[in-house]
Motif scaffolding. Structure first.
Motif, mmCIF file in Angstrom:
data_model
loop_
_atom_site.group_PDB
_atom_site.id
_atom_site.type_symbol
_atom_site.label_atom_id
_atom_site.label_comp_id
_atom_site.label_asym_id
_atom_site.label_seq_id
_atom_site.Cartn_x
_atom_site.Cartn_y
_atom_site.Cartn_z
ATOM 1 N N MET A 1 49.166 75.525 53.204
ATOM 2 C CA MET A 1 49.369 74.178 53.686
ATOM 3 C C MET A 1 48.929 74.146 55.152
ATOM 4 N N ARG A 2 47.989 73.278 55.440
ATOM 5 C CA ARG A 2 47.512 73.167 56.813
ATOM 6 C C ARG A 2 48.660 72.694 57.713
ATOM 7 N N SER A 3 48.823 73.410 58.820
ATOM 8 C CA SER A 3 49.941 73.146 59.717
ATOM 9 C C SER A 3 49.497 73.255 61.163
ATOM 10 N N HIS A 4 50.291 72.661 62.037
ATOM 11 C CA HIS A 4 50.093 72.844 63.471
ATOM 12 C C HIS A 4 51.426 72.604 64.176
ATOM 13 N N ILE A 5 51.513 73.112 65.395
ATOM 14 C CA ILE A 5 52.726 72.940 66.194
ATOM 15 C C ILE A 5 52.361 72.163 67.445
ATOM 16 N N GLU B 1 48.390 65.814 53.102
ATOM 17 C CA GLU B 1 47.574 66.078 51.918
ATOM 18 C C GLU B 1 47.962 67.379 51.224
ATOM 19 N N ASP B 2 48.614 68.286 51.958
ATOM 20 C CA ASP B 2 48.958 69.594 51.410
ATOM 21 C C ASP B 2 50.407 69.696 50.939
ATOM 22 N N LEU B 3 51.188 68.660 51.164
ATOM 23 C CA LEU B 3 52.594 68.670 50.767
ATOM 24 C C LEU B 3 52.726 68.480 49.259
ATOM 25 N N PRO B 4 53.778 69.048 48.665
ATOM 26 C CA PRO B 4 53.990 68.804 47.234
ATOM 27 C C PRO B 4 54.336 67.335 47.013
ATOM 28 N N THR B 5 54.057 66.860 45.824
ATOM 29 C CA THR B 5 54.384 65.477 45.497
ATOM 30 C C THR B 5 55.491 65.467 44.449
ATOM 31 N N TYR B 6 56.285 64.424 44.496
ATOM 32 C CA TYR B 6 57.327 64.247 43.486
ATOM 33 C C TYR B 6 56.746 63.414 42.348
ATOM 34 N N LYS B 7 56.925 63.900 41.133
ATOM 35 C CA LYS B 7 56.486 63.167 39.945
ATOM 36 C C LYS B 7 57.661 63.115 38.980
ATOM 37 N N LYS B 8 58.027 61.922 38.603
ATOM 38 C CA LYS B 8 59.213 61.727 37.760
ATOM 39 C C LYS B 8 59.184 62.600 36.506
ATOM 40 N N THR B 9 58.034 62.732 35.907
ATOM 41 C CA THR B 9 57.925 63.555 34.693
ATOM 42 C C THR B 9 57.188 64.865 34.987
ATOM 43 N N LEU C 1 61.866 70.991 50.532
ATOM 44 C CA LEU C 1 61.143 70.779 51.788
ATOM 45 C C LEU C 1 61.620 69.511 52.489
ATOM 46 N N LYS C 2 61.774 68.463 51.724
ATOM 47 C CA LYS C 2 62.207 67.186 52.285
ATOM 48 C C LYS C 2 63.605 67.300 52.899
ATOM 49 N N TYR D 1 56.076 58.446 54.773
ATOM 50 C CA TYR D 1 55.261 58.320 53.567
ATOM 51 C C TYR D 1 53.777 58.493 53.905
ATOM 52 N N GLU D 2 53.124 59.413 53.186
ATOM 53 C CA GLU D 2 51.693 59.704 53.324
ATOM 54 C C GLU D 2 51.280 60.121 54.734
ATOM 55 N N LYS D 3 52.200 60.706 55.479
ATOM 56 C CA LYS D 3 51.891 61.250 56.812
ATOM 57 C C LYS D 3 52.450 62.669 56.887
ATOM 58 N N ASP D 4 52.042 63.403 57.918
ATOM 59 C CA ASP D 4 52.518 64.771 58.091
ATOM 60 C C ASP D 4 54.032 64.812 58.231
ATOM 61 N N TRP D 5 54.644 65.830 57.611
ATOM 62 C CA TRP D 5 56.087 66.027 57.744
ATOM 63 C C TRP D 5 56.360 66.901 58.951
ATOM 64 N N GLU D 6 57.495 66.677 59.585
ATOM 65 C CA GLU D 6 57.869 67.377 60.810
ATOM 66 C C GLU D 6 59.090 68.258 60.577
ATOM 67 N N PHE D 7 59.050 69.463 61.170
ATOM 68 C CA PHE D 7 60.134 70.425 61.047
ATOM 69 C C PHE D 7 60.513 70.932 62.437
#
Length: 97
Positions: free
Chosen positions: A1-5, A15-23, A35-36, A44-50
């Motif tokens: 997963m592409r990352s930066h600090i 684009e590299d984060l896992p997606t949730y799919k109901k099924t 992760l969430k 939504y549809e933006k980089d997540w921050e940790f």
């Protein structure tokens, strides 16, 4: 997963984060929610921050999902730009692009 600090915040590319799919796959959906749950900000549809406080937990979680064998290394490895120093707490789950 592409990352930066930036400013001591770890960003993982949307684009590299896992997606949730109901099924979808239980493992992938669990990975998404795990992760969430530890992320500081998940727009939504933006980089997540940790925040640095969860980096050790993030490392343990990524190692656990890697060892499960259900997810590929590209899905559980943080990829940093080559000019980035990888923090000690993330070194076991990180590499350079």
């Amino acid at each position: 997963m592409r990352s930066h600090i930036t400013d001591d915040i770890l960003f993982i590319a949307a684009e590299d984060l896992p997606t949730y799919k109901k099924t979808g796959s239980v493992v992938r959906n669990t990975y998404f929610w795990a992760l969430k749950a530890i992320a500081a900000y998940t727009p939504y549809e933006k980089d997540w921050e940790f925040d640095p406080e969860v980096w050790v937990a993030l490392k343990r979680m990524l190692l656990s999902f890697t060892e499960s064998g259900y997810l590929g290394l590209r899905e559980t490895t943080l990829e940093f730009p080559t000019d980035t120093e990888i923090p000690d707490s993330l070194r076991a789950v990180a590499t350079w692009e």
